[in-house]
Design an enzyme around this catalytic site. Structure first.
Site, mmCIF file in Angstrom:
data_model
loop_
_atom_site.group_PDB
_atom_site.id
_atom_site.type_symbol
_atom_site.label_atom_id
_atom_site.label_comp_id
_atom_site.label_asym_id
_atom_site.label_seq_id
_atom_site.Cartn_x
_atom_site.Cartn_y
_atom_site.Cartn_z
ATOM 1 N N HIS A 137 8.166 -4.181 0.864
ATOM 2 C CA HIS A 137 8.405 -3.141 -0.146
ATOM 3 C C HIS A 137 9.008 -1.939 0.563
ATOM 4 C CE1 HIS A 137 8.045 -0.626 -3.621
ATOM 5 N NE2 HIS A 137 7.341 0.252 -2.942
ATOM 6 N N ASP A 184 10.640 1.531 0.252
ATOM 7 C CA ASP A 184 10.908 2.702 -0.579
ATOM 8 C C ASP A 184 12.231 3.347 -0.203
ATOM 9 O OD1 ASP A 184 8.545 2.858 -2.231
ATOM 10 O OD2 ASP A 184 7.447 3.276 -0.372
ATOM 11 N N ASP A 203 5.564 -1.403 -7.476
ATOM 12 C CA ASP A 203 4.910 -0.141 -7.105
ATOM 13 C C ASP A 203 4.908 0.956 -8.163
ATOM 14 O OD1 ASP A 203 3.433 1.448 -5.362
ATOM 15 O OD2 ASP A 203 5.177 2.245 -4.323
ATOM 16 N N HIS A 229 11.225 5.371 -7.317
ATOM 17 C CA HIS A 229 9.920 5.781 -7.842
ATOM 18 C C HIS A 229 9.195 6.827 -6.985
ATOM 19 C CE1 HIS A 229 9.217 2.024 -5.531
ATOM 20 N NE2 HIS A 229 8.128 2.636 -5.107
HETATM 21 ZN ZN LIG Z 1 7.021 2.297 -3.390
#
Ligand SMILES: [Zn+2]
Ligand SMILES: *[C@@H]1O[C@H](CO)[C@@H](O)[C@H](O)[C@H]1NC(C)=O
Ligand SMILES: *[C@@H]1O[C@H](CO)[C@@H](O)[C@H](O)[C@H]1NC(C)=O
Ligand SMILES: *[C@@H]1O[C@H](CO)[C@@H](O)[C@H](O)[C@H]1NC(C)=O
Ligand SMILES: *[C@@H]1O[C@H](CO)[C@@H](O)[C@H](O)[C@H]1NC(C)=O
Ligand SMILES: *[C@@H]1O[C@H](CO)[C@@H](O)[C@H](O)[C@H]1NC(C)=O
Ligand SMILES: *[C@@H]1O[C@H](CO)[C@@H](O)[C@H](O)[C@H]1NC(C)=O
Length: 937
Positions: free
Chosen positions: A27, A29, A151, A397
């Site tokens: 994951h 970001d 997420d 996000h």
């Molecule tokens: Zn995230």
């Protein structure tokens, strides 16, 4: 033989066993604790150890070592950065891995967007950008089949609707309210069919949705990344600490409750797989040793898999699924931990992102309308690509959501500013082509605080008003000027009413040392659809304004359409009337602040922070007011809260321009400032908020439509995202509030609507960002000041949407003002005629040298308007004035698949909703080595 929508690259499963799909994933970001580029390079590992370039290097290497291995990749912003640095042999290798389904793209947008604070137009753009890169690079094998939002902190219905229209077969996510999850687990409804629109005919907006078992993490004890400390599989019996039996036993003892004999395990987490060998070596062994137990009677089959392979098995199971028609907001992970603060966190960034979207659409349109000269013309080389990328990154996000560290928020803003600089050149070139004038154009990005060097000092200038909407617009313009009287005329020479007002004390305060104008020149402009008008302004008189009448408490202001009255004692608004419909409601509006919890509380130690809203008390403190009038009503509530109430001559809405900040913290109290409008409307604790700026959802206080809520936070647990508008109504009156950015809000009392405007907090809320939300800037070192607008409209419920839909679009796609020192130019419209009111021009952008991407949208929900909800026809041949349509091909919403090739899995909803049927298929397993079926009642 596979049906056309099934993938041949999935590993075979065993129909008589429980199949455990291991999904190796990372994951990544697109900015959070570090900036997107710092994450890519692995820079600033002192903040967080994370380097995406190494992850991709390492994973490709490891995939080549064993053809059984699988990996999914999600964030195209990172993959794109990596891909362009690879040589052709590596590119070939990766293409091969993609073709064979060993490397699979999932989701595939530029980023994994936030769902609460994004506007649908920007989400569609960022998805289009990522998916286009994948299609251009890998062709059909690069097209993601599954949407993956593991997420984001709550899930919007409009996102599900968009994913369905983008052709995804299914959707997986990790976070939902803890009570909701528990109830779904008990009822085996962690997989469901989300009917994400009440206006599109099913299954157009139906999306199969799966809730992942452990967020997006591996089961406890099975994390083999370099960042984890679980024991590796030690399988040499000659060495110390042989642990295969123990690992297998623990693995078979993991309990999960799902409906089919397939379950998914997410084997990865944040920025994992930088040294992918650690993960894969152990996963290879896990699969080998667990499956070896099958010879001893185990009914568990473990395999490398991907979300689309898992989804395919769920589809083959041919079951019926619970139907859901609402959304997954708000999200709480415990009784006092509501993630409803980020709906309003970083209000200045949220506004800047929204404004940037408007500017980008103008930039895109002018690239089309202005032709090739727009990107290479009299003002040099401009482009829309830089701004597109900056906007795409800003949808992440932890970007527009406001949940990033301060230095990362600054990075997002800087990218948007750079993108806008590139676009300004394009816009100047484009307007030069369309107007036939190469006079230099000036941009005034600080009109919100009345700063514009040209208008402050020039004696004669012209204003170009570019309107990105597909229908004409009337828009109030306020320009900082230093003279006392001006003449304004349009391109036909007709003079336009205008007014000069002294600059308010607050605007002086917010502007600080920037600009020097003492007055504001106010007039209303009109601009044609997809085009511009120009107005000429000339100075008539210098010197100070004649002293205005003594400030006094006003009793009312009104125009042809609306009237508002003020309480003579308090100076607050007291009633609101629509003169056309002869409606009047009682209305007071005030400002309050919630005392942010500092974490020192008997019920829970949770403080308010960037993510979480947790007031210490349900009763907010009133910020008291005094008022005086100078032709518009200026209200001072405190040294850090003020407001101007305005009614423009031709406007059917009331404008409230609020200025909030710097929020004082000398009392050591974090503050969450709201404005609350209390009315005589009998709203019965029901209110309405939009989803990503598009469809509207009904909200009810202390209630969730699909599960039984035990309310534990009376305020925070009732907050919902407002992206562009919210309303309350009864049988006769509807009060709609249109916002200029995403904000959180609620209706806590009958007839009341509150909106959170600004937050300043002194504690971190322990969700990872590790900073208090305590914004300052170079200009506001003692605390950020933010200004914004709310538009209020009072209507009959049956026709309210006819007004507030277009109004909300006007706020989102607002006219761009540019200034030239001299001449006036004829109006221009890129359309032959205005679009019908129901049709919104969502996208017009250059696609390649020969084609443009056009999106037209029916903007009304099926139930909301007698006039505008009906189907409409638009003749594309007769749409544009300056472009000839030679051919048209229809695409899906994200423009990565031809419409006629779009074929999605079909899913069957359960009969009825809310009453789960008895379940025949239920699988979980409990060791040792035996699968067992049991039902929870
Ligand atoms: Zn995230
Ligand atoms: C199996 O799981 C249960 C509950 O998750 C736990 O109490 C038990 O100790 C576990 N057994 C083994 C052998 O790990
Ligand atoms: C799915 O189930 C339905 C109803 O039980 C049945 O009619 C249909 O044939 C099944 N489809 C497949 C592909 O098995
Ligand atoms: C602006 O106007 C004020 C008041 O008329 C005057 O005092 C001031 O000198 C002017 N400033 C400039 C830069 O023209
Ligand atoms: C908040 O910011 C102010 C201004 O920079 C600073 O003085 C104060 O220490 C900060 N407080 C916290 C808790 O970070
Ligand atoms: C005014 O607009 C600028 C640019 O859009 C933004 O950076 C700034 O925060 C805004 N100022 C206020 C006080 O809201
Ligand atoms: C996808 O890319 C291929 C080339 O890789 C191209 O031929 C095709 O037209 C693209 N599809 C769409 C919908 O743009």
């Amino acid at each position: 033989e596979f049906s056309s929508s099934e993938s041949p690259s999935c590993h075979a499963t065993k129909p008589d066993m429980l199949n455990v799909h291991l999904v190796p994933h990372t994951h990544d970001d697109v900015g959070w604790l570090k900036t997107v580029d710092q994450y890519y390079y692995g820079d600033r590992n002192d903040i967080q150890h994370a380097g995406v370039q190494y992850i991709l290097d390492s994973v490709v290497d490891q995939l080549l070592k064993n053809p059984d291995r699988r990996f999914i990749y999600v964030e195209t912003a990172f993959f794109y950065r990596w891909w362009k640095r690879q040589d052709s042999s590596m590119k070939q290798t990766v293409q091969q891995l993609v073709n064979e389904g060993r490397l699979e793209f999932v989701n595939g947008g530029w980023c994994m967007s936030d769902e609460a604070t994004t506007h649908y137009s920007a989400v569609i753009d960022q998805m289009t950008m990522g998916l286009r890169f994948l299609n251009d690079t890998f062709g059909v094998c690069g097209r993601p089949r599954v949407a993956w939002h593991i997420d984001p902190f709550g899930h919007a219905r409009e996102h599900a609707s968009m994913f369905a229209q983008m052709g995804y077969d299914g959707f997986f996510f990790g976070r939902l309210d803890y009570q909701d999850r528990y109830q779904r687990m008990m009822q085996k409804e962690q997989e469901l069919l989300w009917r994400a629109s009440d206006s599109l005919t099913p299954p157009m907006a139906d999306l199969f949705t799966g809730i992942l078992p452990n967020g997006y993490n591996p089961p406890d004890g099975f994390c083999w990344d370099q960042s984890c400390s679980d024991p590796p599989i030690r399988d040499d019996p000659d060495l110390e600490d042989y642990n295969v039996d123990d690992v297998v036993k623990r693995f078979l003892n993991i309990s999960m409750v799902y409906k089919t004999n397939h379950i998914i395990m997410t084997m990865g987490s944040d920025f994992q797989y930088e040294n992918a060998n650690l993960w894969y070596k152990n996963l290879d062994k896990l699969i080998h040793y667990v499956n070896a137990q099958q010879d001893l009677g185990s009914r568990v089959n473990v395999l490398y898999s991907t979300p689309s392979c898992y989804l395919q098995e769920l589809h083959r199971a041919n079951l019926t699924w619970a139907l859901k028609t609402d959304d997954f907001f708000p999200y709480a992970d415990d009784a006092h931990d509501f993630w409803t603060g980020y709906f309003s966190s970083r209000p200045a960034l949220k506004r800047y992102e929204r404004l940037s979207n408007s500017n980008l659409q103008t930039c895109n349109q002018l690239e089309v309308l202005g032709g090739p000269t727009s990107t290479n013309g009299p003002f040099g080389k401009g482009d829309s690509q830089t701004m597109k990328k900056a906007m795409a990154v800003a949808q992440h996000h932890d970007a527009v959501s406001g949940t990033e560290k301060q230095h990362v928020a600054n990075d997002y803003a800087r990218r948007l500013a750079t993108g806008w600089q590139h676009c300004q050149v394009l816009v100047s070139n484009g307007l030069a082509v369309l107007s036939g004038s190469t006079a230099q154009r000036f941009y005034c990005d600080y009109l919100n605080i009345s700063v514009c060097p040209l208008t402050e000092s020039s004696k004669k200038f012209s204003v170009n008003v570019y309107n990105p909407l597909g229908r004409p617009v009337t828009w109030p313009v306020r320009l900082p000027v230093n003279g006392t009287a001006y003449a304004v005329s349009d391109a036909a020479g007709t003079s336009v009413d205008c007014q000069v007002l002294p600059l308010s004390k607050d605007t002086h305060n917010v502007r600080r040392s920037r600009g020097f104008a003492v007055n504001e020149l106010v007039f209303e402009v009109q601009a044609p659809p997809l085009g511009f008008s120009t107005y000429s302004v000339s100075l008539l008189q210098d010197g100070p304004l004649a002293a205005s009448t003594q400030p006094r408490t006003p009793t009312a202001i009104q125009n042809k359409f609306l009237k508002v009255t003020f309480d003579p004692d308090t100076g607050l608004l007291s009633s609101f009337s629509n003169l056309e419909t002869t409606q009047t409601i009682k209305l007071t509006q005030n400002f309050y602040w919630y005392n942010a919890s500092d974490g020192n509380n008997s019920e829970s130690i949770q403080p308010s922070g960037a993510y979480i809203f947790r007031p210490n008390s349900s009763t907010p403190f009133l910020i008291s007011s005094t008022t005086s009038v100078v032709q518009e009503v200026r209200q001072w509530f405190s040294p850090w809260v003020s407001q101007v109430v305005r009614l423009y001559a031709h406007s059917r809405t009331l404008e409230l321009e609020w200025t909030v900040g710097p929020l004082p913290i000398h009392d050591d109290l974090g503050k969450e400032v709201i404005t609350r409008i209390d009315t005589s409307i009998e709203s019965s604790e029901i209110f309405y908020t939009d989803s990503n700026g598009r469809e509207v959802l009904q909200r009810k206080k202390d209630f969730r439509p699909t599960w039984h809520l035990k309310q534990s936070e009376p305020i925070a647990g009732n907050y919902y995202p407002i992206n562009s508008r919210a309303y309350i109504k009864d049988d006769v009156d509807q009060l709609t509030v249109v916002t200029d950015r995403s904000q959180g809000g609620s209706s806590i009392h009958n007839g009341s609507l509150e909106i959170m405007l600004h937050r300043r907090l002194l504690y971190d809320d322990v969700r990872g960002v590790a900073e208090p939300l305590n914004e300052t800037s170079a200009i506001f070192p003692e605390g950020l000041v933010v200004r914004g607008r709310l538009l209020l409209s009072l209507d009959r419920p049956a026709s309210a949407a006819d007004k507030h839909r277009p109004l909300a679009q006007e706020m989102v796609l607002q006219p761009l003002l540019t200034f030239t020192d001299g001449d006036l130019h004829p109006d221009f419209s890129g359309l032959q005629a205005a679009l019908p009111p129901a049709v919104h021009l969502l996208t017009l952008t250059q696609w390649d040298a020969q084609s443009v991407l056009l999106r037209l949208e029916h903007q009304f929900q099926s139930w909301e308007s007698d006039v505008n909800s009906k189907p409409v026809t638009v003749n594309l041949q007769k749409l544009f004035s300056s472009l000839e349509v030679l051919g048209v091909s229809e695409l899906n919403l994200s423009a990565n698949q031809w419409k006629d090739e779009m074929k999605r899995f079909e899913w069957t909803p359960q009969n009825g909703t809310g009453h789960p049927l008895p379940l025949k298929h239920c699988w979980s397993y409990y060791g040792p080595y035996k699968a067992r079926c049991w039902t929870l009642q």
